[in-house]
Structures are given as C-alpha cells and as structure tokens.
Write a protein that holds these residues in place. Structure first.
Motif, PDB file in Angstrom:
ATOM      1  N   GLY A 105      10.060 -92.068 -23.357  1.00 38.95           N
ATOM      2  CA  GLY A 105       9.109 -91.075 -22.870  1.00 38.95           C
ATOM      3  C   GLY A 105       8.237 -90.525 -23.979  1.00 38.95           C
ATOM      4  N   ILE A 106       8.849 -90.252 -25.139  1.00 43.06           N
ATOM      5  CA  ILE A 106       8.072 -89.747 -26.274  1.00 43.06           C
ATOM      6  C   ILE A 106       7.069 -90.801 -26.739  1.00 43.06           C
ATOM      7  CG2 ILE A 106       8.210 -89.030 -28.695  1.00 43.06           C
ATOM      8  CD1 ILE A 106      10.845 -87.696 -28.094  1.00 43.06           C
ATOM      9  N   MET A 107       7.538 -92.051 -26.832  1.00 43.42           N
ATOM     10  CA  MET A 107       6.644 -93.125 -27.263  1.00 43.42           C
ATOM     11  C   MET A 107       5.453 -93.265 -26.309  1.00 43.42           C
ATOM     12  SD  MET A 107       7.452 -97.182 -27.862  1.00 43.42           S
ATOM     13  CE  MET A 107       8.687 -96.833 -29.101  1.00 43.42           C
ATOM     14  N   ASN A 108       5.739 -93.183 -25.029  1.00 42.89           N
ATOM     15  CA  ASN A 108       4.685 -93.330 -24.031  1.00 42.89           C
ATOM     16  C   ASN A 108       3.660 -92.209 -24.145  1.00 42.89           C
ATOM     17  OD1 ASN A 108       3.538 -94.503 -21.526  1.00 42.89           O
ATOM     18  ND2 ASN A 108       4.222 -92.567 -20.618  1.00 42.89           N
ATOM     19  N   ILE A 109       4.149 -90.977 -24.274  1.00 46.02           N
ATOM     20  CA  ILE A 109       3.211 -89.851 -24.324  1.00 46.02           C
ATOM     21  C   ILE A 109       2.451 -89.829 -25.641  1.00 46.02           C
ATOM     22  CG2 ILE A 109       4.609 -87.995 -25.376  1.00 46.02           C
ATOM     23  CD1 ILE A 109       2.496 -87.778 -22.166  1.00 46.02           C
ATOM     24  N   MET A 110       3.071 -90.329 -26.725  1.00 45.43           N
ATOM     25  CA  MET A 110       2.361 -90.386 -28.004  1.00 45.43           C
ATOM     26  C   MET A 110       1.260 -91.448 -27.967  1.00 45.43           C
ATOM     27  SD  MET A 110       3.397 -87.995 -29.893  1.00 45.43           S
ATOM     28  CE  MET A 110       2.515 -88.515 -31.358  1.00 45.43           C
ATOM     29  N   LEU A 111       1.521 -92.533 -27.251  1.00 45.30           N
ATOM     30  CA  LEU A 111       0.476 -93.533 -27.086  1.00 45.30           C
ATOM     31  C   LEU A 111      -0.706 -92.953 -26.320  1.00 45.30           C
ATOM     32  CD1 LEU A 111       2.594 -96.725 -26.269  1.00 45.30           C
ATOM     33  CD2 LEU A 111       1.127 -96.392 -28.275  1.00 45.30           C
ATOM     34  N   VAL A 112      -0.410 -92.162 -25.285  1.00 46.81           N
ATOM     35  CA  VAL A 112      -1.470 -91.496 -24.521  1.00 46.81           C
ATOM     36  C   VAL A 112      -2.221 -90.516 -25.413  1.00 46.81           C
ATOM     37  CG1 VAL A 112      -1.947 -89.930 -22.598  1.00 46.81           C
ATOM     38  CG2 VAL A 112      -0.259 -91.761 -22.317  1.00 46.81           C
ATOM     39  N   THR A 113      -1.468 -89.797 -26.251  1.00 49.61           N
ATOM     40  CA  THR A 113      -2.075 -88.822 -27.160  1.00 49.61           C
ATOM     41  C   THR A 113      -3.014 -89.505 -28.148  1.00 49.61           C
ATOM     42  OG1 THR A 113      -0.137 -87.379 -26.997  1.00 49.61           O
ATOM     43  CG2 THR A 113      -1.591 -87.044 -28.885  1.00 49.61           C
ATOM     44  N   VAL A 114      -2.552 -90.636 -28.693  1.00 51.41           N
ATOM     45  CA  VAL A 114      -3.394 -91.379 -29.639  1.00 51.41           C
ATOM     46  C   VAL A 114      -4.697 -91.809 -28.959  1.00 51.41           C
ATOM     47  CG1 VAL A 114      -3.573 -93.537 -30.942  1.00 51.41           C
ATOM     48  CG2 VAL A 114      -1.497 -92.148 -31.089  1.00 51.41           C
ATOM     49  N   THR A 115      -4.575 -92.285 -27.725  1.00 54.55           N
ATOM     50  CA  THR A 115      -5.781 -92.712 -26.987  1.00 54.55           C
ATOM     51  C   THR A 115      -6.717 -91.541 -26.757  1.00 54.55           C
ATOM     52  OG1 THR A 115      -4.512 -94.457 -25.869  1.00 54.55           O
ATOM     53  CG2 THR A 115      -6.600 -93.814 -24.872  1.00 54.55           C
ATOM     54  N   GLU A 116      -6.172 -90.396 -26.354  1.00 52.76           N
ATOM     55  CA  GLU A 116      -6.993 -89.217 -26.075  1.00 52.76           C
ATOM     56  C   GLU A 116      -7.662 -88.688 -27.340  1.00 52.76           C
ATOM     57  OE1 GLU A 116      -4.350 -86.461 -24.260  1.00 52.76           O
ATOM     58  OE2 GLU A 116      -4.566 -87.302 -22.236  1.00 52.76           O
ATOM     59  N   ARG A 117      -7.012 -88.862 -28.464  1.00 58.88           N
ATOM     60  CA  ARG A 117      -7.521 -88.272 -29.716  1.00 58.88           C
ATOM     61  C   ARG A 117      -8.161 -89.320 -30.622  1.00 58.88           C
ATOM     62  NH1 ARG A 117      -2.386 -84.919 -31.716  1.00 58.88           N
ATOM     63  NH2 ARG A 117      -3.773 -84.471 -33.492  1.00 58.88           N
ATOM     64  N   THR A 118      -8.622 -90.417 -30.016  1.00 57.79           N
ATOM     65  CA  THR A 118      -9.243 -91.472 -30.822  1.00 57.79           C
ATOM     66  C   THR A 118     -10.462 -90.949 -31.579  1.00 57.79           C
ATOM     67  OG1 THR A 118      -8.499 -93.169 -29.280  1.00 57.79           O
ATOM     68  CG2 THR A 118     -10.302 -93.761 -30.734  1.00 57.79           C
ATOM     69  N   GLY A 119     -11.288 -90.161 -30.895  1.00 56.62           N
ATOM     70  CA  GLY A 119     -12.449 -89.592 -31.557  1.00 56.62           C
ATOM     71  C   GLY A 119     -12.060 -88.702 -32.720  1.00 56.62           C
TER      72      GLY A 119
END
Length: 404
Positions: free
Chosen positions: A296-310
């Motif tokens: 779950g942490i890995m999944n949400i961190m991947l989402v976080t990385v995508t959201e914070r790409t800019g």
C-alpha cells in the motif's frame, strides 16, 4: 544541500496535505504492527499463565505413576526418598467415592496421601491443617468441595461419609471428620490430574485399609531445584528399573517399563515449545498484514511521485542532486511507516490488554516490542519507498517540467 531535518518537514507537510489518503496508506501498517504486538504479548501472557498453573501443582515436582496395579510399595518409596536431590515424597492412591453430607451425595475423587504431600503438592490451607501420618479417619477437602458441591457449606469439624467400592465389589462406608479446607489456587488449567479444588484428601494408610490393599498407584516427589530435576528424575528411573527388574537396555524404552515418570521441567518445556509454535504461527499471519501494508505504501508513493512530477522537475532545475530527491521520497515513505507503526503499537498494547483481561490471563507485555515495532514499521516504509523514490530521482528534469 537538502538536510534530513528539511526532508522530514517536507514529508510531514506532504502527508498532512492528504490526511485521508495517508491514513488509508498507513492502515495496513497499523493493523500489521498491532497484530504482531498483540500476538507476541498474548504469547507471553499464555506462557506465564501455563507456568503459574503448572507451578501450582507442586514445587519442582516429579510424578511417578504405575502402569499396572500392585507395583509400588513402601520399598519403592524408600528408594525414591533416598535418591539424592529429593526433598520430599508422598505415596498416592486414588478412588472415586460417594460422599454424603447432610443427606446429599456426590461422586468425588478421594486422594490417599501422606503428610509430605502438603509440601510437595504446594498445598495452601484456607482453614484448619493438613493431614499428618498419625491421623486416621480425618479428611482435608478442596475449596470447591467445601463450598460448591453440596447444598450447604462444609466447615472444619463437620462430618462427611465416604463410601468406597472395593475391587471385589464390597461397599465400605466410613465417616470422616473434616480437618481442614484447601485454599483455591485460582487456577483452571488441567494440573496433571491432581486438582486440589475438587478433591478430598485422606491418610494413605486409611485409604489402603478401606480398599484392603497394601500398594500405591504412584508417588508425588519434589526435587531440590528446577535446574537439577532432570538429573534427579533420571536417577529415580535407574533405581526403580533396577528394583523392578527392568533391563538396562530398556531404560529408554517407555513401553518396556511398568511405570512412567514426568516432571515439572518437562511439562514446562513442552508448554514453552507449544507457546513458541503458536506464537510463531500467529506472528507469521500478522506479518502478512505488514506485507500488504508495504504494498500500500509503495502504491501510494508511486501515485505521489506521479502527482509531484512537476515539483521534481523544479527541484532538479534548481540544482537538487539525484540522491537528494531520492532521500526526500525515502524519508517520506519511512515517516508514513513510522506513523503507522506508532498507531499500531498503541492499538496492539490496548488490544493485548483487553484480550488478557477478557480471558483472565496475566498481562505480560515485552517492552522491547515497542522498539521492535517501530523499527519494523520504519524498515517496511523504507523498503516500500525504494522503487518510487528511485523512479523520482532518475527523472529527467526537462521531461518532468513538461509533465502535466
């Protein structure tokens, strides 16, 4: 240079900005850590409970039981009594008798013992005194026999009537005066078949006279210490085997001997092994929750990385190195794991206490599990964050800035 303190602050800020998502992310860690903490605590509580239960049977006790009748006599008792390391021994005989008190009758187990049984059996008296070897028609009754078995309470100096059936079928009835009442040991676990609460104790010689026999079904002995109990048991085994004609080659063959031996150390070892296996099984099941939590942490961190790409692109354009971006997301992942671990520890402690209280177990909580729980949660967060953090660190700043 991005400091660890700054990384921690940014991680907390990022987590705080998405409270619901962060809470759901940590849920797997919370449940996993709580389950591990609670299971370890329950395992320790069960272990202490069984240890106390077994200890209530006697102090460093050794049980010698005959597999056939008319095997043990006074000569065997002298052999046991004279074995180095033995501090007391009581012969045992046991029969189920019909006990009558004020016109009410109950079937109760009656134990024939000597005065040494008070010491070796760890008997605590609530009132009166235990039997001695000069007594004849007196009885010491268990707590449940005195207060629960009959319509009216039995007190010291009351008279009860015991009816025994001899092997030839003859019924022998004899009146006994109550000399004492055994205090309840407040234990409920099976105590090697010798529960004092619901038993009546009478002098062994009186028992044998009534049953018209001169042998015992076994002995209850006590060693000087728990550390020496195995050696003492082995010595008793050798001496009894020699006395009863058991060949030396059959000493380790339990089926070849007409008697059996067990001691407190062996029972405690078996209980500890059972507790360890049960604890390992429960902990293994709980670890599955930690694995799910790490996913779950890995999944949400991947989402976080995508959201914070800019944001990652801006950081890199400002000169942040790959390892600094890596550490930022790794710290954030570990903080998520740490928060989940703290909540899990609290939940595990409360849950273990509630379970122990509900089951009547002593509350035992290994304090080191707090540190272990926090360490495990941080490690889980660290491992779960490696891939997302590495993905963020390897981003091309130009591509990151163009990302929408």
């Amino acid at each position: 240079m991005l400091s660890l303190k700054h990384s921690f602050r940014m991680a907390v800020g990022s987590i705080s900005s998405s409270k619901l998502r962060s809470a759901l992310t940590t849920l797997g860690i919370v449940i996993g850590v709580a389950a591990v903490i609670a299971n370890v605590s329950l395992g320790a509580s069960f272990n202490q409970y069984f240890t106390e239960e077994i200890g209530s049977v006697g102090n460093n006790f050794i049980i010698i039981e005959g597999k056939v009748s008319n095997l043990f006599h006074d000569s065997e008792m002298e052999i046991i009594k004279n074995t180095p390391g033995i501090v007391g021994v009581s012969p045992l005989s046991q029969e189920v008798a019909e006990v009558t008190y004020l016109s009410t009758s109950r079937q109760i187990t009656v134990q024939g013992v000597s005065e040494d049984y008070e010491q070796v059996g760890n008997i605590q008296m609530e009132s009166g005194t235990f039997i001695n070897d000069k007594d004849k028609y007196v009885a010491v009754i268990g707590h449940d026999v005195a207060y629960d078995k009959f319509d009216r309470k039995i007190s010291n100096k009351n008279t009860i009537e015991l009816s025994f059936i001899r092997p030839d079928g003859e019924v022998v009835t004899q009146k006994f005066k109550v000399k004492g009442i055994v205090a309840s040991p407040e234990t409920t676990f099976i105590q090697s078949g010798i529960e004092p609460d619901d038993r009546i104790f009478i002098p062994i010689e009186t028992m044998n006279e009534i049953m018209d026999q001169d042998y015992y079904w076994g002995y209850f002995a006590a060693a000087t210490s728990l550390e020496s109990i195995d050696d003492v048991t082995d010595e008793i085994d050798k001496r009894l085997a020699r006395d009863l004609g058991v060949p030396f080659r059959d000493l380790d063959n339990e089926d070849a001997k007409p008697y059996s031996l067990a001691n407190q150390g062996e029972i405690l070892e078996a209980v500890n092994q059972l507790s360890a296996v049960l604890g390992s099984l429960l902990t293994s099941v709980a670890l599955i929750s930690l694995i799910v939590g790490s996913i779950g942490i890995m999944n949400i961190m991947l989402v976080t990385v995508t959201e914070r790409t800019g944001e990652i692109g801006i950081m890199k354009s400002l000169g942040f190195k790959n390892h600094e971006v890596l550490s930022l997301f790794m710290v954030e992942s570990m903080v998520v794991g740490l928060f989940g671990g703290v909540l899990g520890i609290v939940l595990g402690v409360v849950g273990a206490y509630a379970a122990d209280t509900a089951m009547g177990l002593p509350y035992v909580f290994p304090v080191d599990m707090i540190l272990i729980g926090m360490l495990v949660s941080v490690i889980v967060g660290l491992l779960a964050g490696i891939y997302p953090a590495n993905k963020a660190a390897r981003m091309n700043p130009v591509d990151a800035l163009r990302h929408e």
